[in-house]
Design an enzyme around this catalytic site. Structure first.
Site, PDB file in Angstrom:
ATOM      1  N   LYS A  30       0.833  -1.208   0.000  1.00  0.00           N
ATOM      2  CA  LYS A  30       0.000   0.000   0.000  1.00  0.00           C
ATOM      3  C   LYS A  30       0.868   1.258   0.000  1.00  0.00           C
ATOM      4  O   LYS A  30       0.560   2.225  -0.693  1.00  0.00           O
ATOM      5  CB  LYS A  30      -0.954  -0.013   1.199  1.00  0.00           C
ATOM      6  CG  LYS A  30      -2.108  -0.979   0.974  1.00  0.00           C
ATOM      7  CD  LYS A  30      -3.068  -1.016   2.132  1.00  0.00           C
ATOM      8  CE  LYS A  30      -4.183  -2.003   1.846  1.00  0.00           C
ATOM      9  NZ  LYS A  30      -4.943  -2.349   3.046  1.00  0.00           N
ATOM     10  N   LYS A  59      -5.305  -8.523 -12.653  1.00  0.00           N
ATOM     11  CA  LYS A  59      -6.291  -8.889 -11.641  1.00  0.00           C
ATOM     12  C   LYS A  59      -7.334  -7.767 -11.524  1.00  0.00           C
ATOM     13  O   LYS A  59      -6.958  -6.591 -11.454  1.00  0.00           O
ATOM     14  CB  LYS A  59      -5.568  -9.079 -10.301  1.00  0.00           C
ATOM     15  CG  LYS A  59      -6.497  -9.495  -9.196  1.00  0.00           C
ATOM     16  CD  LYS A  59      -5.770  -9.731  -7.907  1.00  0.00           C
ATOM     17  CE  LYS A  59      -6.801  -9.744  -6.809  1.00  0.00           C
ATOM     18  NZ  LYS A  59      -6.487 -10.420  -5.634  1.00  0.00           N
ATOM     19  N   LYS A 115     -10.258  -2.410  -7.929  1.00  0.00           N
ATOM     20  CA  LYS A 115     -10.638  -1.012  -8.091  1.00  0.00           C
ATOM     21  C   LYS A 115      -9.409  -0.120  -8.175  1.00  0.00           C
ATOM     22  O   LYS A 115      -9.452   0.926  -8.807  1.00  0.00           O
ATOM     23  CB  LYS A 115     -11.627  -0.547  -7.020  1.00  0.00           C
ATOM     24  CG  LYS A 115     -11.174  -0.727  -5.612  1.00  0.00           C
ATOM     25  CD  LYS A 115     -12.313  -0.413  -4.680  1.00  0.00           C
ATOM     26  CE  LYS A 115     -12.065  -0.900  -3.278  1.00  0.00           C
ATOM     27  NZ  LYS A 115     -11.804  -2.326  -3.127  1.00  0.00           N
TER      28      LYS A 115
END
Ligand code: ADP
Ligand code: TRP
Length: 347
Positions: free
Chosen positions: A121, A202, A205
């Site tokens: 992240k 993949k 969002k």
């Protein structure tokens, strides 16, 4: 504690973050399995909307509120039966944050530093706030507070469950070695751990390559029309694979998506159309394959779409499910936190 943790019934728990519109990847990778498990574990299936977790990346109150409602609506529309499974908001169970603190006192920094999802992240540009680093402790608390035995998740979450196992063991060894208070959970992967997005990566969002669950009609056709296909036309002896941007060989995208909706006999027939470039004597090209896929998606979610319309018109029913479930989940959470506090010497 009423019974030893070994005597508890099997209990399923999973959470989904309300961080955007749910897509086919979320459905086939997570929700479908969650909903199926309510029949295998009726009365012992716990699903929650991880709104506290979402705050590590989403800082728009109106969007968060809307997303939480959307997740709840989608579960109910897709067949979650509130008489068999609980569906609640994480933040309605304040005991979860209490247990998070207790767990943090037995969690090594090294364990958290090894978390892939934190590093991923941060690499994506998400601000490295302490909450993001602490994410796995909150997630462990979500699981341990209901003394869950089975956690259905995607591959990306397996490390978090392993960390949860470590935290349960450390807590028990530190404070409750005679009579363990936390139950070690196991993870289970969904049967469809990888759904490709319209660009073949993949579906996610964060890649902007999703097919949202409830598109229909022209919008759905348009979205499916954007699925990236091979440059070779149908009709030539096609491999059912393609090479993606990262140089990996993956299943051809339209076919991989069709696999989610069709049984083996139908897939054999589709392979025949692909190879021949014909269906019932008529030409069959990529455009036809995509139209066929759009039809499959539309039909698959027709019943869910109708149920969704019902709940959209009756949002109070959605709220009632969330509140009723939270009340039941909270009773269990309270019992666990009481046992944990007693074990630590806080009582
Ligand atoms: P996104 O990648 O869109 O942000 P999340 O990380 O919020 O999705 O995923 C929520 C759940 O859906 C997780 O259990 C995850 O494993 C599953 N999931 C998401 N995308 C896919 C996909 N493309 N294929 C299979 N499962 C997926
Ligand atoms: N981290 C999970 C995800 O991003 C969501 C989640 C939070 C979760 N707490 C959980 C999943 C507990 C399973 C169990 O998908």
């Amino acid at each position: 504690m009423a019974a030893s943790i070994d005597e508890l019934p099997p209990r399923v728990l999973s959470g989904i973050q309300p961080s955007g519109t749910l897509h086919l990847g979320n459905y086939f990778g997570a929700m479908q399995q969650h909903i199926a498990l309510q029949d295998e574990f009726p009365g012992q299936s716990y699903y929650f909307i991880a709104d506290y977790h979402a705050l590590t990346t989403l800082r728009d109150p109106a969007a968060l509120r809307q997303n939480v409602f959307d997740v709840a609506l989608t579960y109910l529309a897709c067949g979650l039966d509130p008489d068999k499974a609980l569906l609640f908001r994480q933040s309605d169970i304040p005991e979860v944050t209490e247990l998070t603190w207790l767990l943090s006192t037995v969690t090594g920094m090294g364990l958290l530093e090894r978390a892939h999802s934190y590093k991923d992240k941060v690499a994506q540009g998400i601000k490295p706030v302490a909450g993001l680093f602490f994410y796995p402790v909150l997630m462990a608390s979500d699981i341990l507070i209901y003394r869950s035995s089975l956690v259905p998740v995607g591959k990306d979450q397996v490390q978090h469950i392993e960390m949860t196992q470590d935290m349960a063991t450390h807590f028990n060894e530190t404070y409750a070695s005679e009579a363990p208070v936390l139950r070690r959970p196991e993870w289970r992967l969904s049967k469809t751990p990888y759904v490709p997005g319209i660009d073949g990566r993949k579906m996610s969002k964060s890649y902007g390559n999703t097919l949202p669950l409830f598109l229909s009609g022209k919008k759905l056709k348009k979205a499916v029309g954007q699925v990236v296909t091979d440059s070779t036309p149908l009709g030539s002896p096609l491999p059912l694979t393609r090479t993606n941007d990262e140089g990996e060989t993956t299943k051809e995208n339209v076919y991989a998506l069709l696999e989610l909706f069709c049984d083996d006999a139908e897939l054999a027939q589709i392979r025949g159309w692909y190879q021949a470039g014909k269906r019932d004597g008529q030409d069959f090209g990529w455009g036809h394959a995509k139209q066929f896929l759009a039809g499959k998606i539309e039909a698959h979610f027709a019943q869910a779409r109708a149920r969704r319309e019902h709940y959209l018109a009756h949002p109070e029913e959605v709220e009632a499910v969330l509140e009723r479930s939270a009340k039941q989940a909270r009773a269990l959470a309270r019992a666990t936190i009481d046992d944990c506090k007693r074990a630590c010497g806080l009582r």
